[in-house]
Design a protein around this motif. Structure first.
Motif, PDB file in Angstrom:
ATOM      1  N   LYS A 100       9.472 -12.197  -8.015  1.00 19.33           N
ATOM      2  CA  LYS A 100       8.421 -11.321  -8.561  1.00 19.33           C
ATOM      3  C   LYS A 100       7.545 -10.783  -7.447  1.00 19.33           C
ATOM      4  O   LYS A 100       7.105 -11.537  -6.572  1.00 19.33           O
ATOM      5  N   LEU A 101       7.303  -9.445  -7.482  1.00 24.43           N
ATOM      6  CA  LEU A 101       6.442  -8.812  -6.488  1.00 24.43           C
ATOM      7  C   LEU A 101       5.446  -7.893  -7.167  1.00 24.43           C
ATOM      8  O   LEU A 101       5.716  -7.335  -8.233  1.00 24.43           O
ATOM      9  N   ASP A 141       2.166  -4.811  -6.742  1.00 24.45           N
ATOM     10  CA  ASP A 141       2.001  -3.385  -6.484  1.00 24.45           C
ATOM     11  C   ASP A 141       2.456  -3.015  -5.069  1.00 24.45           C
ATOM     12  O   ASP A 141       2.014  -3.594  -4.079  1.00 24.45           O
ATOM     13  N   GLY A 142       3.379  -2.024  -4.991  1.00 26.45           N
ATOM     14  CA  GLY A 142       3.764  -1.468  -3.705  1.00 26.45           C
ATOM     15  C   GLY A 142       4.835  -2.205  -2.952  1.00 26.45           C
ATOM     16  O   GLY A 142       5.206  -1.798  -1.852  1.00 26.45           O
ATOM     17  N   SER A 143       5.384  -3.283  -3.499  1.00 28.96           N
ATOM     18  CA  SER A 143       6.439  -4.036  -2.822  1.00 28.96           C
ATOM     19  C   SER A 143       7.775  -3.795  -3.520  1.00 28.96           C
ATOM     20  O   SER A 143       7.818  -3.513  -4.710  1.00 28.96           O
ATOM     21  N   GLU A 144       8.875  -3.911  -2.778  1.00 28.99           N
ATOM     22  CA  GLU A 144      10.182  -3.590  -3.333  1.00 28.99           C
ATOM     23  C   GLU A 144      11.111  -4.790  -3.286  1.00 28.99           C
ATOM     24  O   GLU A 144      11.039  -5.611  -2.385  1.00 28.99           O
ATOM     25  N   GLY A 145      12.015  -4.821  -4.275  1.00 27.49           N
ATOM     26  CA  GLY A 145      13.049  -5.837  -4.296  1.00 27.49           C
ATOM     27  C   GLY A 145      12.553  -7.163  -4.814  1.00 27.49           C
ATOM     28  O   GLY A 145      12.256  -8.070  -4.031  1.00 27.49           O
ATOM     29  N   SER A 169      11.564  -9.174 -10.965  1.00 25.56           N
ATOM     30  CA  SER A 169      10.707  -8.041 -11.310  1.00 25.56           C
ATOM     31  C   SER A 169       9.851  -7.586 -10.138  1.00 25.56           C
ATOM     32  O   SER A 169       9.555  -8.350  -9.222  1.00 25.56           O
ATOM     33  N   THR A 170       9.489  -6.298 -10.204  1.00 32.25           N
ATOM     34  CA  THR A 170       8.429  -5.754  -9.363  1.00 32.25           C
ATOM     35  C   THR A 170       7.400  -5.115 -10.286  1.00 32.25           C
ATOM     36  O   THR A 170       7.630  -4.985 -11.491  1.00 32.25           O
ATOM     37  N   ASN A 225       4.361   0.658 -10.113  1.00 34.79           N
ATOM     38  CA  ASN A 225       4.263   1.182  -8.755  1.00 34.79           C
ATOM     39  C   ASN A 225       5.180   0.490  -7.754  1.00 34.79           C
ATOM     40  O   ASN A 225       4.902   0.492  -6.559  1.00 34.79           O
ATOM     41  N   SER A 226       6.300  -0.101  -8.220  1.00 39.80           N
ATOM     42  CA  SER A 226       7.218  -0.758  -7.302  1.00 39.80           C
ATOM     43  C   SER A 226       8.638  -0.626  -7.838  1.00 39.80           C
ATOM     44  O   SER A 226       8.844  -0.525  -9.043  1.00 39.80           O
TER      45      SER A 226
END
Length: 486
Positions: free
Chosen positions: A200-201, A203-207, A229-230, A234-235
């Protein structure tokens, strides 16, 4: 409804009202997405055989010819595994079973006890030693709690192979937000027989599950990425964010969420998916795009199932820019507010595949095509757009980028909304070429039920446009459809 007119840039559509979104969800039957996506997708793939579905995932292990011993290892002759560990013959070590589910000496590599700290230490050691192989404890649950630079495990910077042995790696439910793996520049990570979940990440992080950097490589074989999930607004890349080279085979990406590319966001990378299931993935309902998102790279999907995925535009696949190819696959029961299964703004090739029972609210129940696209030996049927035109396909291109349907069948699609037309194909701009193709049994509220043409249609070979309601093509107008009557 957006009017891309052949635009190659990514489109962002205005969010639907709460009432329209609820209506669309009910129409698509998406109340079953979260709980039953995998089972339903597999069932429908089997049912599609009666329609001649050319491609369903063969979720079986290849290369094993002997009986399995207590640890799941084959006795007798066995072909080389996908991971390249080679072949062996004979009974193997007669010693006792260990905690890794096999006999001592069955598998090369460092055995990792069922402890997340041991896994972290082992990866640190392999990075320092320029790579190697790990064998995880059989069916172990490795629960990660530490967060370092948004990663739960050390960044992969060397060639590393992990034999999962049925294990699961997960983020602790009450832990910080972090992804499970990051493959850095020069890293080469191979995973097999492993589940990755709860990455899980914010706002603004990917993958959310795995991030692959440019010049990184990822190979997944019999891997499940589930509920990663992101940030939904916004990801990108709920399960995988790829800027390098990623190969996925005999794997399942299920119930992952993100703004765009809930299963995989391919950012100028190379992505190949074979014999896999992409099911029940959910993107931002207000502005999200597709389970598979291609941005300037290449995607090839073969012998796979994309089913019950949800996005604001293009439930299964959005080809924003670059080249996407689908072969011997089934895209079924996906939903997009705009375009049910496929939304393409760049080069698309679909061959020997089925696009069936997908739903959209505005425009293109089966697909929305805004750049050059070719459908060869493909069946498009049972798709619906509830409040737009083009039940099977909605085409808006320019004359230099035609859409081609060859040796294909477009039948029993619907555009029943008030004043809507093109139950089979709706062409607002551009050129469509039909070669040896049938357009039959499609329905719309207004003419034409078969092919509604406001651009240019050319026909070659045996083309049949019959039994569509209310008409096969426009009764009058300046844009006739050759060989179409009534």
């Amino acid at each position: 409804m957006p009017a891309p007119q052949g635009a190659r840039t990514r489109l962002k559509t205005a969010p639907p009202s709460r009432h329209r979104k609820l209506t669309a969800l009910i129409a698509a039957g998406l109340t079953t997405i979260v709980g039953t996506a995998t089972t339903a997708g597999a069932t429908e793939a089997g049912n599609l055989k009666s329609e001649g579905s050319p491609g369903t995932p063969a979720a079986t292990t290849e290369g094993h010819t002997g009986k399995a011993d207590e640890g799941g290892h084959g006795k007798g002759n066995r072909k080389a595994d996908h991971d390249g560990t080679g072949s062996r013959s004979g009974e193997g070590d007669k010693g006792r079973l260990d905690e890794y589910g096999g006999r001592h000496g069955d598998r090369d590599g460092t055995h990792v006890e069922c402890d997340p700290n041991a896994l972290v230490a082992a990866l640190v050691g392999l990075n320092a030693k320029r790579g190697g192989e790990l064998v995880l404890a059989k069916d172990c649950l490795y629960t990660l709690t530490a967060n370092q630079d948004d990663n739960g495990l050390p960044e992969i910077t060397q060639p590393i192979t992990i034999h999962g042995n049925g294990a699961t790696i997960q983020r602790a439910a009450n832990g910080d937000d972090f992804r499970i793996f990051e493959v850095g520049v020069g890293g080469d990570l191979k995973l097999s027989h492993l589940t990755i979940t709860r990455g899980k990440l914010g706002d603004g992080s990917e993958g959310g599950g795995i991030r692959v950097a440019a010049a990184g490589r990822l190979d997944l074989d019999h891997v499940t990425l589930d509920r990663n999930s992101t940030d939904l607004e916004n990801s990108d890349g709920g399960a995988v964010y790829n800027e390098g080279i990623t190969t996925i085979r005999h794997s399942t990406l299920n119930k992952n969420t993100s703004e765009d590319g809930a299963a995989v966001y391919n950012q100028e990378g190379k992505l190949e998916i074979t014999d896999s299931k992409i099911t029940g993935n959910i993107n931002d309902p207000d502005d999200g795009y597709a389970a598979l998102f291609n941005e300037g790279g290449t995607i090839k999907v073969k012998k796979s199932l994309l089913s019950y995925n949800y996005g604001n535009s293009g439930g299964a696949l959005y080809n924003s820019s670059g080249v996407s190819e689908v072969e011997k696959s089934a895209l079924t029961y996906n939903f997009g507010y705009y375009y049910g299964a496929i939304h393409s703004d760049d080069s698309l090739y679909v061959r020997d595949s089925t696009i069936a029972y997908n739903t959209a609210t505005d425009g293109g129940g089966g697909s929305g095509l805004h750049w050059a696209a070719a459908f060869d030996r493909t069946k498009i049927y049972g798709n619906a757009v509830t409040n737009g035109s083009g039940g099977g396909a909605n085409v808006s291109t320019d004359d230099d980028n035609p859409v081609v349907f060859r040796n294909s069948k477009i039948h029993d699609n619907q555009a029943p909304g008030n004043g809507q037309s093109g139950g089979g194909i709706y062409i607002s701009d551009g050129t469509v070429n039909l070669t040896d193709t049938k357009v039959t049994g499609n329905i719309s509220d207004e003419e034409a039920g078969g092919v509604h043409n406001e651009g240019t249609v050319t026909t070659n070979g045996k083309v049949r446009i019959i039994d569509n309601v209310p008409t096969n093509c426009q009764a009058t107008g300046t844009n006739p459809v050759p060989n179409c009557f009534g």
